[in-house]
Design an enzyme around this catalytic site. Sequence first.
Site, short mmCIF file in Angstrom:
data_model
loop_
_atom_site.label_atom_id
_atom_site.label_comp_id
_atom_site.label_asym_id
_atom_site.label_seq_id
_atom_site.Cartn_x
_atom_site.Cartn_y
_atom_site.Cartn_z
N ASP A 1 -3.72 -23.20 -124.84
CA ASP A 1 -2.52 -23.31 -124.00
C ASP A 1 -1.57 -22.13 -124.11
O ASP A 1 -0.63 -22.02 -123.33
CB ASP A 1 -1.76 -24.59 -124.39
CG ASP A 1 -2.58 -25.82 -124.04
OD1 ASP A 1 -2.94 -26.57 -124.96
OD2 ASP A 1 -2.88 -25.98 -122.85
N HIS B 1 -0.40 -32.16 -126.45
CA HIS B 1 -1.79 -32.04 -125.98
C HIS B 1 -1.81 -31.18 -124.73
O HIS B 1 -1.46 -30.00 -124.81
CB HIS B 1 -2.34 -33.47 -125.76
CG HIS B 1 -3.80 -33.58 -125.51
ND1 HIS B 1 -4.70 -32.57 -125.72
CD2 HIS B 1 -4.53 -34.64 -125.07
CE1 HIS B 1 -5.92 -33.00 -125.42
NE2 HIS B 1 -5.85 -34.25 -125.01
N HIS C 1 -3.84 -26.10 -134.09
CA HIS C 1 -4.89 -26.96 -133.52
C HIS C 1 -5.45 -27.82 -134.63
O HIS C 1 -5.59 -27.36 -135.77
CB HIS C 1 -6.01 -26.10 -132.92
CG HIS C 1 -6.86 -26.85 -131.95
ND1 HIS C 1 -7.88 -27.67 -132.35
CD2 HIS C 1 -6.83 -26.91 -130.60
CE1 HIS C 1 -8.46 -28.18 -131.28
NE2 HIS C 1 -7.84 -27.75 -130.21
C1 SDX Z 1 -4.74 -29.04 -126.97
O1 SDX Z 1 -7.72 -31.61 -129.92
C2 SDX Z 1 -8.06 -30.76 -128.96
O2 SDX Z 1 -9.18 -30.32 -128.85
C3 SDX Z 1 -6.93 -30.47 -127.98
C4 SDX Z 1 -7.23 -29.35 -126.97
C5 SDX Z 1 -8.27 -29.77 -125.97
O3 SDX Z 1 -8.94 -28.86 -125.40
O4 SDX Z 1 -8.37 -30.99 -125.67
O5 SDX Z 1 -7.66 -28.18 -127.65
C6 SDX Z 1 -5.98 -29.02 -126.16
O6 SDX Z 1 -4.09 -30.06 -127.05
C7 SDX Z 1 -4.36 -27.78 -127.75
C8 SDX Z 1 -3.10 -28.01 -128.65
C9 SDX Z 1 -1.88 -27.85 -127.72
N1 SDX Z 1 -0.65 -28.24 -128.44
C10 SDX Z 1 0.26 -27.33 -128.81
O7 SDX Z 1 0.08 -26.10 -128.71
C11 SDX Z 1 1.55 -27.92 -129.37
C12 SDX Z 1 1.96 -27.15 -130.64
N2 SDX Z 1 0.98 -27.43 -131.70
C13 SDX Z 1 1.22 -28.54 -132.54
O8 SDX Z 1 2.15 -29.48 -132.26
C14 SDX Z 1 0.09 -28.89 -133.49
O9 SDX Z 1 -0.43 -27.71 -133.96
C15 SDX Z 1 -1.02 -29.75 -132.96
C16 SDX Z 1 -0.49 -31.01 -132.34
C17 SDX Z 1 -1.82 -29.01 -131.96
C18 SDX Z 1 -1.93 -30.12 -134.14
O10 SDX Z 1 -1.18 -30.89 -134.97
P1 SDX Z 1 -1.76 -31.38 -136.39
O11 SDX Z 1 -3.19 -31.04 -136.54
O12 SDX Z 1 -1.35 -32.81 -136.55
O13 SDX Z 1 -1.02 -30.43 -137.39
P2 SDX Z 1 0.27 -30.83 -138.15
O14 SDX Z 1 1.28 -31.31 -137.17
O15 SDX Z 1 -0.12 -31.74 -139.26
O16 SDX Z 1 0.75 -29.41 -138.71
C19 SDX Z 1 0.23 -28.91 -139.92
C20 SDX Z 1 1.34 -27.99 -140.42
C21 SDX Z 1 2.72 -28.67 -140.45
O17 SDX Z 1 3.50 -27.94 -141.40
P3 SDX Z 1 3.75 -28.63 -142.84
O18 SDX Z 1 4.14 -30.08 -142.58
O19 SDX Z 1 2.42 -28.52 -143.56
O20 SDX Z 1 4.85 -27.81 -143.45
O21 SDX Z 1 1.50 -26.90 -139.49
C22 SDX Z 1 2.80 -26.98 -138.89
C23 SDX Z 1 3.32 -28.39 -139.12
O22 SDX Z 1 4.73 -28.39 -139.14
N3 SDX Z 1 2.58 -26.72 -137.46
C24 SDX Z 1 3.32 -25.90 -136.75
C25 SDX Z 1 2.73 -25.89 -135.49
N4 SDX Z 1 1.66 -26.69 -135.46
C26 SDX Z 1 1.58 -27.22 -136.71
N5 SDX Z 1 4.43 -25.18 -137.07
C27 SDX Z 1 4.92 -24.43 -136.06
N6 SDX Z 1 4.40 -24.36 -134.80
C28 SDX Z 1 3.31 -25.07 -134.49
N7 SDX Z 1 2.79 -25.00 -133.26
#
Ligand code: SDX
Length: 422
Positions: free
Chosen positions: A358, A263, A302
């Site tokens: 981010d 997050h 996201h």
């Molecule tokens: C913020 O919710 C908000 O509004 C948050 C925010 C706010 O203003 O409050 O916008 C701020 O928290 C932004 C997000 C910051 N986090 C990151 O950048 C960390 C990296 N991103 C992830 O860990 C992920 O994308 C999340 C946590 C942001 C979202 O996770 P989800 O929606 O649960 O997605 P998921 O984990 O189910 O992923 C879906 C697929 C998966 O692949 P498969 O299982 O389908 O093969 O996408 C892949 C994941 O492995 N994936 C990524 C990835 N994010 C998701 N693969 C590589 N790199 C990534 N960053």
Amino acid sequence: MAETITITDNRSGESIEIPIANGGVDASQWRKLLPNVWFYDPAFSTTAAASSAITYLDGDAGILRYRGYPIEQLAEQSTYLEVAYLLIHGELPDQQQYETWVHDITYHTFIHENVRKRFMEGFHHDAHPMGILVSTIAALSTFYPDAKAIYDDDSRYKQIIRLIAKMPTMAAGAHRHSVGMPFVYPDNSLDFSSNFLSMMWKVAEPRYEPNPVLSHALDVLFILHADHEQNCGTTALRVTGSSHADPYSAVAAATTALYGPRHGGANEAVIRMLTQIGSMDNVEGFIADVKSGKGRLQGFGHRVYKNYDPRAKIIKQVADEVFGVTGKNPLLDIALKLEEVALSDEYFTSRKLYPNVDFYSGLIYQAMGFPIEMFTVLFAIPRTSGWLAHWLELLDRDERIARPRQLYDGAPERDYVQLDQR
Ligand code: SDX
């Protein structure tokens, strides 16, 4: 075509038709048909846990609006304190309202000396500033017992002003403690963002003179981070607020959730990732590792945005302004290369993984001289106004206490076994 859904329980053949209203269906309707059957949605991916009038997101179109105003217009024309007023009151302030709001916040930036001397300075020298901030926000609830009067308008206003005003003071204080520098008192002759920079960086000069480009850039970043609908931290706030805990405890809960690297901690994780990559030549190899499941591309992806995060676009413009003053962050080229390679790779585009807020913000904070441990603290400062807007909304809508159900998959009933029988 009726704007409804029909659910049928095939065990009894009974059906119920439920209207689709404002993009949702009311769970209390199907409870009549399906007692003790729960819709399983552990991360709320397809569940609306609240109705809200504060922020509107369209993840596919990459739209973000605070109280109906597009984030692009607010970033371009407003100030963080005006946006905080908008989020909390629902309307832009007139001149008098704005002046009163700014005055009240400016004159509540001091924290009780015991908070600083006896509490904040009690932390270990290398305590993470987010750990200090989370704890100090919660500690404030012990200094303001009147905050428990959550339905008293005057008390609500006082706590809202205190929290918005004191977040920068506590944040800067956490930093100064971690680097062994003396605490800097607020300078009420400076605007919100400039005052924060003064409390962060003032040394021996009689008065800190902020660089106006950097103060403005920080104010825009504060606007971009002020609210974001039902994200993880705001959900933590709403759950805590629904028990009628005081606003300091609710904001402390939200700040704790924001601390996580998935997050608000992502901006810190992005810089560590870029530093680890180290050179443009290593980008392809890093992307290959991510695709093979070795870690994630921090700052990408996201839950809601399946398009470019509109905030990331604006942050890239702010970066140019900041780098014009500070000099370009050498990690920027690696970030740009990562974005270029990822957005041309089916692994990321098929999963709709785009840069989020981010991905670039940490590059700016680093160029401005903030230590990496302060990046999530910089996220928490402005998000406080969004959290407080949600706190007021859940109380005004008289939301019930948050208490989800579960699907039990543990042991069936069994009898106790004496120790010598095990
Ligand atoms: C913020 O919710 C908000 O509004 C948050 C925010 C706010 O203003 O409050 O916008 C701020 O928290 C932004 C997000 C910051 N986090 C990151 O950048 C960390 C990296 N991103 C992830 O860990 C992920 O994308 C999340 C946590 C942001 C979202 O996770 P989800 O929606 O649960 O997605 P998921 O984990 O189910 O992923 C879906 C697929 C998966 O692949 P498969 O299982 O389908 O093969 O996408 C892949 C994941 O492995 N994936 C990524 C990835 N994010 C998701 N693969 C590589 N790199 C990534 N960053």
